[in-house]
Every structure is written in structure tokens, then in C-alpha cells.
Design a protein around this motif. Structure first.
Motif, PDB file in Angstrom:
ATOM      1  N   LEU A 268       5.194   2.671  11.422  1.00 61.58           N
ATOM      2  CA  LEU A 268       4.069   1.827  11.029  1.00 61.58           C
ATOM      3  C   LEU A 268       3.634   0.914  12.167  1.00 61.58           C
ATOM      4  CD1 LEU A 268       5.220   0.880   7.424  1.00 61.58           C
ATOM      5  CD2 LEU A 268       3.283   2.352   8.023  1.00 61.58           C
ATOM      6  N   VAL A 269       4.594   0.390  12.899  1.00 60.72           N
ATOM      7  CA  VAL A 269       4.260  -0.469  14.035  1.00 60.72           C
ATOM      8  C   VAL A 269       3.521   0.330  15.103  1.00 60.72           C
ATOM      9  CG1 VAL A 269       5.231  -1.800  15.947  1.00 60.72           C
ATOM     10  CG2 VAL A 269       6.101  -2.132  13.625  1.00 60.72           C
TER      11      VAL A 269
ATOM     12  N   VAL B 137      -6.643   5.102  11.260  1.00 66.78           N
ATOM     13  CA  VAL B 137      -5.253   5.459  11.530  1.00 66.78           C
ATOM     14  C   VAL B 137      -5.160   6.910  11.990  1.00 66.78           C
ATOM     15  CG1 VAL B 137      -2.937   5.680  10.541  1.00 66.78           C
ATOM     16  CG2 VAL B 137      -4.398   3.758   9.882  1.00 66.78           C
ATOM     17  N   ARG B 138      -5.932   7.769  11.341  1.00 75.72           N
ATOM     18  CA  ARG B 138      -5.928   9.195  11.692  1.00 75.72           C
ATOM     19  C   ARG B 138      -7.011   9.542  12.706  1.00 75.72           C
ATOM     20  NH1 ARG B 138      -4.363   8.260   6.635  1.00 75.72           N
ATOM     21  NH2 ARG B 138      -2.582   9.396   5.772  1.00 75.72           N
TER      22      ARG B 138
ATOM     23  N   GLN C 121       0.164  -1.749  16.290  1.00 78.20           N
ATOM     24  CA  GLN C 121      -0.214  -1.854  17.699  1.00 78.20           C
ATOM     25  C   GLN C 121      -1.653  -1.409  17.964  1.00 78.20           C
ATOM     26  OE1 GLN C 121       3.013   0.329  19.548  1.00 78.20           O
ATOM     27  NE2 GLN C 121       4.219  -1.529  19.855  1.00 78.20           N
ATOM     28  N   PRO C 122      -2.081  -0.239  17.486  1.00 77.73           N
ATOM     29  CA  PRO C 122      -3.452   0.171  17.799  1.00 77.73           C
ATOM     30  C   PRO C 122      -4.533  -0.602  17.052  1.00 77.73           C
ATOM     31  CG  PRO C 122      -2.358   1.842  16.470  1.00 77.73           C
ATOM     32  CD  PRO C 122      -1.310   0.849  16.845  1.00 77.73           C
ATOM     33  N   LEU C 123      -4.250  -1.022  15.818  1.00 73.25           N
ATOM     34  CA  LEU C 123      -5.297  -1.647  15.009  1.00 73.25           C
ATOM     35  C   LEU C 123      -5.191  -3.166  14.942  1.00 73.25           C
ATOM     36  CD1 LEU C 123      -5.488   0.830  11.979  1.00 73.25           C
ATOM     37  CD2 LEU C 123      -6.595   0.971  14.214  1.00 73.25           C
ATOM     38  N   GLY C 124      -4.047  -3.712  15.347  1.00 74.32           N
ATOM     39  CA  GLY C 124      -3.831  -5.148  15.235  1.00 74.32           C
ATOM     40  C   GLY C 124      -4.917  -6.010  15.844  1.00 74.32           C
TER      41      GLY C 124
ATOM     42  N   PHE D 185     -14.869  -2.178  16.060  1.00 71.52           N
ATOM     43  CA  PHE D 185     -14.180  -0.906  16.255  1.00 71.52           C
ATOM     44  C   PHE D 185     -12.863  -1.118  16.998  1.00 71.52           C
ATOM     45  CE2 PHE D 185     -18.511   0.474  15.607  1.00 71.52           C
ATOM     46  CZ  PHE D 185     -18.382   1.665  14.904  1.00 71.52           C
ATOM     47  N   PRO D 186     -11.791  -0.455  16.565  1.00 70.43           N
ATOM     48  CA  PRO D 186     -10.548  -0.469  17.340  1.00 70.43           C
ATOM     49  C   PRO D 186     -10.640   0.550  18.472  1.00 70.43           C
ATOM     50  CG  PRO D 186     -10.235   0.774  15.313  1.00 70.43           C
ATOM     51  CD  PRO D 186     -11.652   0.259  15.285  1.00 70.43           C
TER      52      PRO D 186
END
Length: 640
Positions: A291-292, A510-511, A297-300, A577-578
Motif C-alpha cells: 500500500l505504501v 492507482v492502476r 508514495q505515488p499519490l501522497g 493530477f498525480p
């Protein structure tokens, strides 16, 4: 800091155990004397990021008769502490001879005045917390931060935690993992009294064995961990519930996440009598690691800037009822008030928690439905505001405890849990379905699902919506399920999430891909499917992403990079946007500027400093939009 000689004193002058007299000026002097030098010594150490302020000391607070509080209250109120004060709450209202029959107390009622003062400042803990936070700020290291945890293990009254940077609360996510959202919403209610104060959320990686898999209970097929660790007091959180609770708390606009219980996740420390945390499920740490890596990490960087959409359903946690009627959750997420919040989540209503102070300041603007669980006593001003809210068309939802001066539009029958996880969840979900039906004529949720086990929460930025969908379909598993107290095994589930807006595109950040959807009568419908307890993040935009453009300009001071996520007309899309941006030198070295970023309103600017230019040119810059999965690349040479 030694505090044993500064105890709180009972009325008979005997010391109260485990509680420092934080109102004693000497306690504050010692805080500065001992804490400030340690901050100066370690404050710039790379391993020193911040400090937890307070911990559980306030659990044991009570009025102190050491002289300091008595003097301070008389200065505050103009009269002595009322003689009937005996503990951290008042005697029950039914035992107070002059208590109003209406159960509406004047705002200058001495007992109410005292307890408001006591919990906001009188016992000294908020002041001591603020002092400690200020010492960190005085260090000169702007990267240091402070937090208070558990910050809502107190009555619902602004002030807990003092001026720390963040409020937090640790939560045990059984028997229902989405109960963690209730504790999180309480933190936001508390932080509302200090604009700018952030909220973080801690999950307990430990579970009390006696509350989930009692050693004294005989089961036909005990789990292997119970045989191997017959005396352990704390076991590992179940992996599926860890994942579900993660998504539940992440759905809220929190600034950070925490986990307590290293010994329950890793078995590389020696278990002693003083430390009875035992690693009984190695899968849980792997779930957290994933999950991390894939979400935090990518979306935080983006998630931290997405505010919640305005809620239309509020739940009042009443300070007066806590003090005079023995109510309140005290941060434990248990009891009828907590279950009302749980019920409204299953009803798809995205509730918000408010305090009496919130109502007086914000006047319930934007709220259509106010729920009043265990609201047995109200201050006059709060009562007036609630009455005016109803007269203006607002819907009041009460229960059998609601003060007689209010006539709710709807009444809920309070529910007492049986301890059977299946029966309790079924009963509360049945209540949720009826509640949703009863409100259908006055309230249509902005985002919801057609499945009560798929719980939604909406956040927004620009013209985009970010809908969290959490799968709460569970059954008894082979970890602790045989004890019948917790359904810890996630099950497959499917349903449709609907959002009351038309979308041009829907993405899964996420995907990193687009998601099928339909639009009818201005409502976007998105099918979702889960294999276990899990979460989804759905990003709805008013334009589809067609390109990720990079402009890199070499200058004497470095390289200025602008990344833009554009629509079919080449314009930035009004959404956050991430992005994942990587900068690679000619020799293949990955430059430190490579990281995850947030493109606010579709654009992000990055200045790559000159000192990176020791890396050989040309540099290859790649930017990937983590929502759509589209990427852009640009090669840049150094400045002449």
C-alpha cells in the motif's frame, strides 16, 4: 522530565495516580528546561522529524485541588470552583437538584462554565502541549513538526492538543474497519477549532487478543499462532482489515498516516514481559508495504491537497451530554454515537461530525440533516441554533434520548451491540437502509453506491471529483474468525458507484488507466469490482487527457521544467493530477529531482538546481500522468 513530585491532588489532598498537574507553572518551567536543550541538540539530526506531544497523560486528568486551578478558575469566572465538582465530568444530571427539567442549561450555568474551562485550558494540558510545540518551532528547523495523539480521547470540545501542528488518534479497526473514519472525522471536528491545524491518522497494528480471539475461549480448530503463542496479549492486525482501514482513513483529507506496533509486524525483536506485542501474521506487513509503494508514495503529494466535498449530513457530538449525561465516544469509536456514524457510512451519506461550538460558529451552513445521538442535554445557545435550523427547513434526527424541547423529524431507535459481529453489522445495515429511504425525499447523496458494503467518500479539486470506494464485504476467516468476534476475511464484491455530475473521463490513479463509465441524466455511473477488502480511487474529469507535455528550458541557474496535462485542445485540464517525473542523465544516472509530484490544475513547475549539472547532458525528462497512464518525454541540453 521528572514529574512525580507534581501530581494532581484530589479534594482530600491525596495525589491522583498517573497524572501530572499540568496547570502547575513548575511543570511548564520543567518542560522548557528539559525539552528545549534536547531539541537544540538533536533538532537537525536527519533522523529527527518531529515529536509526539502528550500521549495518554490526559486520560487520567481530573480537577486538581493543588491551588493552581482553583486560583485560575476564579480569575476566569469570577467565582470559585462549584462545590459539586468531583471528577472530570459532572454528576449525572438526574442527581443534580437544581438541574433544568428541560435539560437545556444556561450558557452561564456554573457547572457548564467550569467544565468548558477545564477541558479547553483549565487542566493545563493544552497549554503544556502548546509550549512543547513552540519549543520545536524555536529550534530554527522548519522541517520539525509536532503532533498530539490520542487527541480526541476527551469530551467533544475544541482545544485538545493545544497548538501542535497535527492532531492524531490511534484506532483499533475491529470489529468494523471503517470505524476508523469515525475517529478521523472526530479529529477534523476538533481541529476545526484551530484553523490551519492538520490531521494525521494512526492505525493500531496490534490487536488486543482478549477482544478478538480470547485465550479463555475454547474453539474447535484454534489457529496455529494461538498454539505457538498461548500467552501473548497483543496479536497482529488482520491483513484484509489493515487494507480496508487504510482506504477508509485515506479517503479523508489527512496529512499523514501512522502505524503503531512494530513488534506485531516484525519478529526481529525479543518479546519481553514489558513488551507483549507478537507477530502472528506476516502477511499484514507485506500488505502495508504494498500500500505504501503503490498508493502512499505515488499519490501522497496529490491526496494531501484534495479537500472533502461539503457534507450535507452532520452528527452532533454534544459536550453538554458528555459532561452531564455520561455520553460521548471519548475517542474509542464505541457505543451508540460511533455506531450512528457507522450506520450513516453504510447509508452512503458521507457524514461530518460537529461540536456545539461548530454549530454556533458555522450555523450549520450547507447541512440538510442533523443527527443527534445521545443528545440528552444542550446549552441554551446550541439549542437555539438547532431549533432555528429546523425552523428554516433543516431535518433533525433524534433518538429516545433527545431532549424533550426538540421534536425530531425522524427518530432512530438506539442499538446495543450483542458481540456477534454478523448480527451487529446486519442490524446496523438494516437501520442504514431504512434511514436512507426515510431521507430520500430531502436528500440525494452526491456520490454513493448501490451496495451497502461499498462505502463511498468524495473529495474534489478544480473541476474534478475524487471518489473513494471501500469494500466492506467480509466474513469469518481462519485467523480469528473462529472466535466469532471479528469478520476478518475480505470477500469479493461488485456494485455501481454513482456521482451526480456528468464526466468526460474517469480514471483509476492507482492502476494508471481509464475506467468504463456511463452518463445518464447528468449522473455518472461507474461499475466497480473487488476481490477482497480493498479500496478504489476514481477520478472524474470534465475533459479527457490526450497528452502530457514537457517544456524544459536550460538556464544558468539550472533547468526549469514545466509539465502540463492537456485536453484535446492542448489546454491544461482543471484538475489535480498525480505525476511521476524522472530525470535521467546521459550516463543513465537518475537525478534527485526524480520524484512524484502534484500537477495543480494540470500544471507543475520544477526547478532543477545548477548543482545537478555535474551529471552529463543530455538529460532525458519523462513525465507520466498516473491517472490516465499517458506519458511525455523531452531531452534537454545544458545552458551555454
Amino acid at each position: 522530565m521528572t514529574i512525580d513530585d507534581l501530581p494532581r491532588l484530589r479534594q482530600d489532598k491525596t495525589p491522583a495516580p498517573h497524572s501530572v498537574d499540568a496547570a502547575n507553572p513548575e511543570a511548564q518551567r520543567r518542560a522548557r528546561r528539559y525539552f528545549a536543550p534536547s531539541v537544540q541538540m538533536f533538532g537537525r539530526h536527519p533522523g529527527y522529524g518531529g515529536a509526539i506531544i502528550g500521549i495518554e497523560g490526559r486520560d487520567h486528568t481530573l480537577p486538581s485541588w493543588s491551588g493552581f486551578e482553583e486560583k485560575a478558575f476564579k480569575k476566569f469566572a469570577g467565582y470559585p470552583i462549584p462545590a459539586t465538582i468531583i471528577g472530570k465530568t459532572a454528576p449525572h444530571f438526574r442527581t443534580i437538584a437544581d438541574f433544568p427539567r428541560t435539560r437545556i442549561v444556561a450558557d452561564d450555568y456554573p457547572l457548564l462554565v467550569y467544565y468548558r474551562w477545564f477541558w479547553e485550558q483549565g487542566d493545563g494540558y493544552p497549554t503544556l502541549n502548546s509550549l512543547s510545540a513552540d519549543i520545536l518551532r524555536e529550534s530554527g528547523n522548519k522541517e520539525l513538526w509536532s503532533f498530539s495523539d490520542p487527541a480526541v480521547r476527551c469530551p467533544p470540545k475544541w482545544g485538545s492538543g493545544g497548538s501542535v501542528d497535527f492532531l492524531s488518534q490511534w484506532t483499533y479497526c475491529y470489529p468494523d474497519p471503517i470505524k476508523i473514519a469515525q475517529a478521523t472525522d472526530e479529529l477534523f471536528a476538533m481541529a476545526a477549532g484551530r484553523p490551519g491545524q492538520g490531521v494525521m491518522k494512526m492505525t493500531q497494528a496490534i490487536w488486543y487478543r482478549e477482544q478478538t480471539a480470547p485465550a479463555k475461549q475454547t474453539v474447535t480448530t484454534p489457529p496455529a499462532w494461538a498454539t505457538e503463542n498461548p500467552t501473548t496479549e497483543f496479536i497482529t492486525i488482520a491483513p484484509d482489515l489493515l487494507k480496508e482501514a487504510f482506504w477508509s482513513k485515506l479517503s479523508r483529507p489527512i496529512a499523514g498516516i501512522m502505524y503503531h506496533g512494530y513488534g506485531s509486524l516484525f519478529n526481529d525483536i525479543k518479546i519481553t514481559k514489558e513488551s507483549m506485542y507478537t507477530m502472528t501474521n506476516p502477511e499484514s506487513r507485506e500488505v502495508l508495504k504494498e500500500l505504501v509503494q503503490t498508493v502512499v508514495q505515488p499519490l501522497g503529494p496529490t491526496l494531501k491537497h484534495l479537500p472533502a466535498r461539503t457534507s450535507e449530513v452532520a452528527i452532533l457530538e454534544s459536550f453538554a451530554s458528555t459532561i452531564f449525561a455520561g455520553r460521548g465516544t471519548w475517542g474509542w469509536g464505541r457505543g451508540w454515537i460511533a455506531d450512528v456514524h457507522l450506520m450513516t457510512q453504510w447509508a452512503g451519506l458521507q457524514p461530518v461530525i460537529v461540536y456545539e461550538e461548530t454549530i454556533l460558529r458555522d450555523r450549520l451552513v450547507g447541512i440538510k440533516v442533523l443527527v443527534l445521538p445521545h443528545c440528552e442535554v444542550l446549552p441554551q445557545a446550541a439549542f437555539n441554533a438547532i431549533r432555528d435550523f429546523q425552523r428554516a427547513g433543516g431535518i433533525l434526527v433524534g433518538d429516545e434520548f433527545t431532549i424533550p424541547a426538540l421534536l425530531p423529524n425522524l427518530r432512530l431507535a438506539s442499538y446495543t451491540r450483542t458481540g456477534d459481529a454478523v448480527k451487529d453489522k446486519a442490524a446496523l445495515q438494516q437501520m442504514a437502509a431504512q434511514f436512507r429511504q426515510d431521507l430520500a425525499s430531502v436528500l440525494t447523496p452526491y456520490a454513493t453506491s448501490d451496495n451497502p458494503d461499498i462505502v463511498t467518500y468524495a473529495r474534489a479539486a478544480g473541476n474534478a471529483d475524487y471518489i473513494f470506494a471501500v469494500n466492506d464485504k467480509r466474513t469469518y476467516g481462519d485467523y480469528v474468525g473462529m472466535y466469532g468476534l471479528v469478520m476478518e476475511k475480505g470477500l469479493p464484491n461488485r456494485g455501481t458507484v454513482t456521482v451526480r455530475r456528468p464526466a468526460a473521463a474517469v480514471y483509476d490513479p492507482v492502476r494508471h488507466q481509464s475506467v468504463p463509465f456511463t452518463v445518464s441524466d447528468g449522473v455518472t455511473a461507474i461499475p466497480v469490482e473487488f476481490t477482497t477488502s480493498d479500496g478504489r480511487l476514481l477520478m472524474l474529469t470534465d475533459a479527457a487527457v490526450t497528452a502530457v507535455k514537457i517544456a524544459a528550458i536550460p538556464e544558468a541557474g539550472g533547468v526549469n521544467v514545466t509539465v502540463t496535462v492537456t485536453d484535446a485542445d492542448g489546454k491544461p485540464i482543471t484538475a489535480d493530477f498525480p505525476l511521476e517525473i524522472t530525470v535521467t542523465a546521459a550516463d543513465g544516472a537518475r537525478l534527485p529531482a526524480s520524484d512524484y509530484y502534484r500537477a495543480a490544475n494540470g500544471v507543475v513547475h520544477i526547478a532543477i538546481p545548477k548543482f545537478y549539472q555535474g551529471a552529463p547532458f543530455p538529460w532525458r525528462i519523462k513525465a507520466k500522468d498516473l491517472a490516465s497512464g499517458l506519458s511525455g518525454e523531452q531531452t534537454v541540453n545544458g545552458a551555454e
